[in-house]
Design a protein around this motif. Structure first.
Motif, PDB file in Angstrom:
ATOM      1  N   MET A 167       4.534   3.748 -10.305  1.00  0.00           N
ATOM      2  CA  MET A 167       3.826   4.958  -9.901  1.00  0.00           C
ATOM      3  C   MET A 167       4.464   6.209 -10.497  1.00  0.00           C
ATOM      4  SD  MET A 167       1.235   3.871  -8.136  1.00  0.00           S
ATOM      5  CE  MET A 167       1.241   2.625  -9.436  1.00  0.00           C
ATOM      6  N   SER A 168       5.796   6.240 -10.586  1.00  0.00           N
ATOM      7  CA  SER A 168       6.444   7.405 -11.188  1.00  0.00           C
ATOM      8  C   SER A 168       6.162   7.477 -12.684  1.00  0.00           C
ATOM      9  CB  SER A 168       7.954   7.375 -10.927  1.00  0.00           C
ATOM     10  OG  SER A 168       8.558   6.234 -11.516  1.00  0.00           O
ATOM     11  N   MET A 169       6.181   6.330 -13.352  1.00  0.00           N
ATOM     12  CA  MET A 169       5.949   6.324 -14.788  1.00  0.00           C
ATOM     13  C   MET A 169       4.496   6.637 -15.155  1.00  0.00           C
ATOM     14  SD  MET A 169       8.674   5.836 -16.719  1.00  0.00           S
ATOM     15  CE  MET A 169       9.157   7.260 -15.743  1.00  0.00           C
ATOM     16  N   GLN A 170       3.580   6.452 -14.211  1.00  0.00           N
ATOM     17  CA  GLN A 170       2.211   6.902 -14.460  1.00  0.00           C
ATOM     18  C   GLN A 170       2.151   8.404 -14.674  1.00  0.00           C
ATOM     19  OE1 GLN A 170      -1.068   5.194 -14.591  1.00  0.00           O
ATOM     20  NE2 GLN A 170       0.481   3.716 -15.232  1.00  0.00           N
ATOM     21  N   HIS A 171       3.147   9.110 -14.136  1.00  0.00           N
ATOM     22  CA  HIS A 171       3.193  10.566 -14.247  1.00  0.00           C
ATOM     23  C   HIS A 171       4.372  11.036 -15.101  1.00  0.00           C
ATOM     24  CE1 HIS A 171       0.089  10.766 -11.178  1.00  0.00           C
ATOM     25  NE2 HIS A 171       0.800   9.915 -10.454  1.00  0.00           N
ATOM     26  N   ASP A 231       0.817  -1.223   0.000  1.00  0.00           N
ATOM     27  CA  ASP A 231       0.000   0.000   0.000  1.00  0.00           C
ATOM     28  C   ASP A 231       0.849   1.271   0.000  1.00  0.00           C
ATOM     29  OD1 ASP A 231       0.727   0.578   2.709  1.00  0.00           O
ATOM     30  OD2 ASP A 231      -0.899  -0.694   3.426  1.00  0.00           O
ATOM     31  N   SER A 232       2.182   1.141   0.009  1.00  0.00           N
ATOM     32  CA  SER A 232       3.007   2.330  -0.193  1.00  0.00           C
ATOM     33  C   SER A 232       2.815   2.890  -1.601  1.00  0.00           C
ATOM     34  CB  SER A 232       4.489   2.016   0.040  1.00  0.00           C
ATOM     35  OG  SER A 232       4.991   1.154  -0.962  1.00  0.00           O
ATOM     36  N   ALA A 233       2.147   2.117  -2.464  1.00  0.00           N
ATOM     37  CA  ALA A 233       1.815   2.630  -3.798  1.00  0.00           C
ATOM     38  C   ALA A 233       0.962   3.892  -3.711  1.00  0.00           C
ATOM     39  CB  ALA A 233       1.078   1.553  -4.606  1.00  0.00           C
ATOM     40  N   ILE A 234       0.158   4.024  -2.659  1.00  0.00           N
ATOM     41  CA  ILE A 234      -0.737   5.184  -2.560  1.00  0.00           C
ATOM     42  C   ILE A 234       0.048   6.467  -2.312  1.00  0.00           C
ATOM     43  CG2 ILE A 234      -2.657   6.190  -1.263  1.00  0.00           C
ATOM     44  CD1 ILE A 234      -3.597   3.272  -0.761  1.00  0.00           C
ATOM     45  N   TRP A 237       2.224   7.239  -5.374  1.00  0.00           N
ATOM     46  CA  TRP A 237       1.465   7.810  -6.500  1.00  0.00           C
ATOM     47  C   TRP A 237       1.295   9.313  -6.317  1.00  0.00           C
ATOM     48  CZ3 TRP A 237      -2.965  10.389  -7.947  1.00  0.00           C
ATOM     49  CH2 TRP A 237      -3.393  10.214  -9.258  1.00  0.00           C
ATOM     50  N   PHE A 238       0.942   9.732  -5.088  1.00  0.00           N
ATOM     51  CA  PHE A 238       0.684  11.150  -4.846  1.00  0.00           C
ATOM     52  C   PHE A 238       1.965  11.978  -4.832  1.00  0.00           C
ATOM     53  CE2 PHE A 238      -3.415   9.562  -3.212  1.00  0.00           C
ATOM     54  CZ  PHE A 238      -4.267  10.434  -3.875  1.00  0.00           C
TER      55      PHE A 238
END
Length: 628
Positions: free
Chosen positions: A501-505, A338-341, A344-345
């Motif tokens: 998560m970084s590549m999503q942005h 859950d560190s993905a949350i 992501w932010f």
């Protein structure tokens, strides 16, 4: 940072190549390029960082017999470029990608041993009809490959392979058992039977329909007990300062994550020494009714004030509104850290200001920052207790303890420590990292023997690393646990979540603690300098006194996670009950509804913390709905 794709298949054509490559557009929104040579196609999506005006990929050698698609950064490319020019190679760009191609042309497969950085790349040699793939030493950058119906493909993310409707989506039950054991799928496995990961520090060569895999790097943990603490601090900081400096090469805005912990704070401190302008720093906090004990923004502000950074904060409120689906699509398989949350932010916030961010990832693995290392350090004393006292007095007492109301893991860690206390060292390590206690394993799946039939490959993968001969210390040493984490948890959990998560942005994240000369030097630091007087990261704390406020060095480590334990009981409880309802579980019939209900009851009542297991089930349900 970029996205790469390639496939050797009778069905390969320009339209198929473009369609698959464009699934990776989030990784590289700045440009796209393609190479088609009969049945081989290679595609590239570019995030421009170095040589922005040039270095469009694919890039070719002088006679265009070889071409490359590359994802990553090579920090010693300028030095290699000079060597190659002296050897007669002709360059047409000023970036690092072409350096890899000429290095392969000059030295063949061994070229990867000369590269310093993070990378995943593919080189097609049309003169020999050979495809060469390689992944960096720590697995900072991902690389998947798959075989089906006579074809072979590779990609930065599985979605590029899955875009072909002919690609089989058959679930790998060994991957599923591993997922619910560790909250991620380790090693070569994925959730799909026909897709594998290329392991860190490995290369793959494909030719004439077959491939072979070669391991080109191994970490050796050989403590040097003949040197002083002062020697190690001086050399360690010399290496780290040089690593941070090498990671600052960029033609686009650059910053750093600043969590308030010691690792990211030290990176920011060293970055400030290289920059005349204030460093851009980014921090997360947690809002709502819970989570205050995890909020480290106050410590981050102290570091930001000391080094006069341009500091930004973001407060996470537990209303995710489709974020779970977004994260599942980022991984293409169940992934439940859950560190993905917060990741992501923080990546979203950072990308509003910069294109590159440095991170403190890797500090826990190299300096002994996890509680389980302390568990190994304590195990020698604990093992001297009589078995009778442990089994009949202490263990039942600890098992009856209720978890802390604020969701902190202190009691949960005590339970894990006692449950594993009498096990051999390798199984004790598994007891610390396993997400499902033994009593649940037989009833968790609808098939009673599912776990026993499918969990052994993942278990063996961990134990083989724990008992690896590359670690000079004995089996009771926490050095073995650190090595095992570096080979398993670090690449396929910590680095995987950061990459996706970084590549999503379209944000590039660099990790100077994983500069391999620095990490290899730290592997020579004796364990007694990493944990001393029950203090984790002892030598790092000693070195950091020169750079950081005392409160940042001495405060309790929290980890980059949210208050999921409490969120599941409060803000997210309606979502939990609906998603894990018996009708929804019956849709795939894989999990036992009665056991799921018991897990939820234990968590909601506070008898046991099951946050990771519950989050794993929520993510799996979401993934199953989206992909199967």
């Amino acid at each position: 940072m970029c996205g790469i794709f390639g496939m050797v298949s009778p069905r390969m054509n320009q339209a198929a190549l473009v369609k698959a490559t464009d699934t990776l557009a989030h990784r590289g929104p700045d440009d796209a390029g393609y190479h088609l040579d009969g049945e081989i196609g290679m595609g590239h999506r570019r995030l421009s960082i170095i040589d922005v005006a040039g270095s469009r990929q694919p890039i070719y050698n002088e006679d265009r017999t070889k071409c490359i698609v590359f994802n990553g950064e090579i920090y010693n490319f300028a030095e290699l470029r000079r060597r190659l020019i002296a050897l007669g190679h002709v360059f047409t760009t000023n970036g690092d990608t072409e350096t890899i191609l000429h290095a392969y042309e000059q030295w063949g497969e061994s070229c990867v041993e000369m590269l310093r950085g993070m990378f995943a790349f593919a080189i097609w040699d049309s003169s020999t009809r050979t495809l060469f793939l390689s992944r960096d030493r720590f697995g900072i950058k991902p690389l998947f490959y798959g075989t089906y119906t006579g074809g072979f493909g590779f990609a930065s993310e599985m979605k590029a392979l899955l875009v072909d409707p002919a690609f089989p989506r058959e679930m790998d039950h060994e991957g599923l058992a591993a997922y619910f054991s560790f909250s991620y799928i380790p090693g070569q496995m994925t959730i799909f039977r026909h897709i594998r990961k290329l392991l860190p520090g490995h290369s793959l060569t494909w030719r004439d329909g077959t491939f072979r895999i070669r391991k080109y790097w191994e970490l050796k943990v050989v403590p040097d007990h003949g040197k002083s603490e002062e020697y190690f601090i001086e050399k360690m900081m010399e290496h780290l300062r040089e690593a941070v400096g090498s990671h600052l090469v960029s033609e686009v805005p650059l910053g750093a994550f600043l969590s308030g912990g010691m690792d990211s704070s030290l990176v920011v401190a060293l970055m400030s020494g290289f920059s005349e302008e204030p460093v851009n720093t980014f921090c997360m906090g947690f809002g709502g009714d819970v989570g205050g004990y995890l909020d480290e923004r106050g410590y981050a502000r102290q570091v930001a004030q000391r080094y006069r950074t341009k500091h930004r904060e973001f407060e996470i409120i537990p209303r995710f509104d489709g974020l779970i689906e977004t994260m599942v699509r980022a991984f293409d398989e169940p992934f439940a850290d859950d560190s993905a949350i917060p990741t992501w932010f923080v990546c979203k916030t950072a990308r509003e200001e910069v294109t590159v961010a440095l991170s403190g990832l890797g500090g826990d693995e190299v300096f002994a920052g996890y509680e389980r290392y302390l568990g190994f350090a304590l195990s020698g004393w604990f093992s001297r207790l009589p078995d009778f006292a442990l089994r009949n007095l202490l263990a039942p007492l600890v098992e009856r303890l209720s978890e802390q109301a604020n969701g902190h893991y202190t009691v949960n860690h005590m339970k894990r420590f006692v449950r594993a206390a009498l096990l051999p060292p390798d199984d004790r390590y598994l007891g610390y990292v396993h997400k499902m206690r033994p009593g649940l394993q037989g009833s968790f799946f609808a098939e009673p023997d599912f776990f026993s039939r499918h969990a052994e490959p993942a278990r063996r993968f961990f134990l083989d690393h724990f008992n690896n001969g590359n670690v000079a210390d004995g089996p009771e040493s926490f050095s073995r646990a650190m090595y095992c984490d570096t080979m398993t948890y670090l690449p396929e959990d910590i680095l995987a979540v950061t990459d996706r998560m970084s590549m999503q942005h379209a944000l590039e994240v660099r990790v100077p603690f994983l500069d391999h000369p620095f990490f290899e030097f730290c592997a020579t630091i004796p364990p007694e300098l990493k944990i001393r007087w029950l203090k984790k990261k002892y030598i790092m704390r000693s070195a950091a006194r020169e750079y950081l406020p005392a409160e940042v060095i001495t405060h309790r480590k929290q980890g980059f996670v949210g208050p999921m334990t409490s969120w599941l009981k409060t803000d997210l409880k309606p979502f939990v009950l609906e998603t894990l309802s018996e009708p929804n579980l019956r849709r795939h019939g894989l999990l036992n509804p009665a056991t799921v209900r018991a897990i939820l009851d234990e968590h909601f009542s506070g008898r046991e913390i099951h946050d990771t297991l519950i989050w794993s089930m929520l993510v799996f349900q979401t993934w199953h709905n989206l992909y199967l």
